[in-house]
Design a protein around this motif. Structure first.
Motif, PDB file in Angstrom:
ATOM      1  N   GLU A   4      -2.830 -80.015  10.503  1.00  0.00           N
ATOM      2  CA  GLU A   4      -2.226 -80.386  11.783  1.00  0.00           C
ATOM      3  C   GLU A   4      -1.739 -79.099  12.448  1.00  0.00           C
ATOM      4  O   GLU A   4      -0.602 -78.675  12.231  1.00  0.00           O
TER       5      GLU A   4
ATOM      6  N   SER B  78      -0.110 -81.562  20.052  1.00  0.00           N
ATOM      7  CA  SER B  78       0.860 -82.632  20.275  1.00  0.00           C
ATOM      8  C   SER B  78       0.158 -83.860  20.812  1.00  0.00           C
ATOM      9  O   SER B  78      -0.754 -83.767  21.643  1.00  0.00           O
ATOM     10  N   THR B  79       0.614 -85.007  20.365  1.00  0.00           N
ATOM     11  CA  THR B  79       0.138 -86.274  20.935  1.00  0.00           C
ATOM     12  C   THR B  79       0.658 -86.482  22.347  1.00  0.00           C
ATOM     13  O   THR B  79       0.150 -87.321  23.078  1.00  0.00           O
TER      14      THR B  79
ATOM     15  N   GLY C   4      -3.491 -84.342  18.232  1.00  0.00           N
ATOM     16  CA  GLY C   4      -2.088 -84.396  17.884  1.00  0.00           C
ATOM     17  C   GLY C   4      -1.821 -84.665  16.424  1.00  0.00           C
ATOM     18  O   GLY C   4      -0.697 -84.499  15.954  1.00  0.00           O
ATOM     19  N   GLY C   5      -2.830 -85.083  15.695  1.00  0.00           N
ATOM     20  CA  GLY C   5      -2.666 -85.327  14.264  1.00  0.00           C
ATOM     21  C   GLY C   5      -3.592 -84.423  13.470  1.00  0.00           C
ATOM     22  O   GLY C   5      -3.713 -83.216  13.739  1.00  0.00           O
TER      23      GLY C   5
ATOM     24  N   PRO D 105      -4.819 -84.969  24.325  1.00  0.00           N
ATOM     25  CA  PRO D 105      -3.729 -85.542  23.533  1.00  0.00           C
ATOM     26  C   PRO D 105      -3.768 -87.070  23.536  1.00  0.00           C
ATOM     27  O   PRO D 105      -4.161 -87.699  24.528  1.00  0.00           O
ATOM     28  N   THR D 106      -3.354 -87.648  22.429  1.00  0.00           N
ATOM     29  CA  THR D 106      -3.473 -89.095  22.243  1.00  0.00           C
ATOM     30  C   THR D 106      -2.865 -89.884  23.390  1.00  0.00           C
ATOM     31  O   THR D 106      -3.478 -90.832  23.904  1.00  0.00           O
TER      32      THR D 106
ATOM     33  N   GLY E  90      -4.548 -90.857  16.201  1.00  0.00           N
ATOM     34  CA  GLY E  90      -4.456 -89.415  16.402  1.00  0.00           C
ATOM     35  C   GLY E  90      -3.007 -88.983  16.418  1.00  0.00           C
ATOM     36  O   GLY E  90      -2.384 -88.922  17.478  1.00  0.00           O
ATOM     37  N   GLY E  91      -2.436 -88.749  15.233  1.00  0.00           N
ATOM     38  CA  GLY E  91      -1.083 -88.247  15.149  1.00  0.00           C
ATOM     39  C   GLY E  91       0.005 -89.296  15.189  1.00  0.00           C
ATOM     40  O   GLY E  91       1.184 -88.950  15.324  1.00  0.00           O
TER      41      GLY E  91
ATOM     42  N   GLU F  78       6.552 -94.453  17.274  1.00  0.00           N
ATOM     43  CA  GLU F  78       5.339 -93.974  17.955  1.00  0.00           C
ATOM     44  C   GLU F  78       4.326 -95.100  18.120  1.00  0.00           C
ATOM     45  O   GLU F  78       3.613 -95.153  19.141  1.00  0.00           O
TER      46      GLU F  78
END
Length: 352
Positions: A23, A28-29, A220-221, A249-250, A271-272, A278
């Motif tokens: 990661e 970042s998501t 993001g993940g 990003p997600t 994804g993250g 979240e």
């Protein structure tokens, strides 16, 4: 020889995801840019929350998909069975990892077969788009039928393939295969990215072909570009380092795709995603389901099935708490509650 290479790669992926730096710092998501608004008087009990959701013709107790991770080796089979049992016990959906190893060597099928521990789970098979180009519709159908899956996840991973030393370099013909698979599987087909995100233009084209389920799987993940970078050397390693932060990003992928395709397409946001809060945020942004893998996999590697179940318990408790604190009895009500979008996510929404 090809199947041995694939199997070794799968175990290397597990090693790296269990302990490695997969990661990248700075990815970042953008879910930190989403704030749900507190309801000081929710006028409800925790037991009033109904988180059930439809998927693949079944009813899930929670809007959560344990996304495809692995398969093809004995170790991978143990991970799949634990994750499938977890999904079965708690009413989640589950997807196996890429069945490429099984397509290359039928003796590896056992590592993908989880029905003995998860007879009723909503189960997804899995194959990469460019393996599907070579296998054809009937080859993909055989993979799904061989494990008793309810549907097929078709994964898109051009970023990973370009970094992978033995990866694909020809990405032509993808939309033709998607169109054929839609004819074969209908709404049992899920098209998903693998950590670089699906943008609104690609999403619209897929929906125009008849795709009804999309997993935006944003940045993001776990970065599969980074995973392959850690396996590579020379030029591929250098390119992997450069592109390990590549993607949408997600939160940005989810919000812009939902805006683009409208309310009737089922969207998974992965994804993250790491916490119940979240999960609540992506549901508020328009996801029908959230998807996650790494936190449950790492908990399983550290503490076996019991460790994974304990980690899932914290996630589900956090999700229920987020709904109570927004005064939402269901995912549909959560989507109607106010939310605040700030920072870089606002820039992505404006640009796309």
């Amino acid at each position: 020889m090809g199947e041995d290479i694939t199997a070794r790669r799968k175990d290397a992926h597990l090693d790296l995801c269990a302990t490695g730096d997969v990661e990248p710092t700075g990815n970042s998501t953008l879910l930190e840019c989403v704030r749900l608004v507190h309801c000081a008087m929710p006028e409800m009990a925790v037991d009033d929350v109904d988180l059930s959701a439809p998927f693949l013709g079944k009813r899930l107790r929670y809007p959560l998909l344990i996304t495809g991770m692995t398969g093809g080796t004995e170790r991978a089979g143990a991970v799949n069975r634990d994750m499938a049992l977890l999904a079965e016990r708690h009413g989640l959906a589950f997807g196996v990892g890429s069945q490429r190893a099984m397509a290359e060597d039928a003796s590896r099928a056992a590592s993908f077969q989880v029905r003995q521990v998860a007879p009723t789970v909503a189960l997804l098979g899995n194959i990469g788009l460019y393996q599907a180009v070579r296998l054809g519709v009937e080859g993909a159908r055989r993979l799904v039928d061989a494990i008793g899956a309810d549907g097929l996840a078709l994964h898109l991973n051009a970023g990973q393939e370009l970094t992978q030393p033995e990866g694909d370099r020809d990405f032509r013909g993808g939309y033709r295969v998607v169109e054929a698979l839609v004819q074969a599987f209908g709404d049992r087909l899920l098209v998903k990215e693998t950590g670089c995100g699906i943008g609104p233009d690609v999403a619209r084209r897929l929906v125009d072909l008849g795709v009804r389920n999309l997993d935006v799987s944003g940045l993001g993940g776990t970065s599969w570009v980074r995973v392959e970078q850690l396996r590579a050397s020379g030029v591929q390693a250098e390119l992997g380092a450069e592109f390990s932060t590549w993607g949408i990003p997600t939160a940005a992928a989810l919000a812009t795709v939902r805006r683009s395709v409208g309310p009737d397409i089922r969207l998974v946001a992965s994804g993250g995603i790491r916490t119940g809060l979240e999960v609540a945020k992506v549901l508020a942004l328009g996801a029908d389901l959230a998807g996650m893998a790494l936190p449950l996999f790492r908990a399983q590697q550290a503490g076996g099935f019991e460790g994974a179940e304990a980690a899932l318990g914290v996630i589900l408790a956090g999700l229920r708490q987020a709904l109570v604190l927004t005064g939402s009895r269901s995912c549909a009500e959560l989507r109607q509650r106010p939310r605040v979008v700030t920072g870089e996510l606002k820039d992505w929404l404006a640009a796309l």
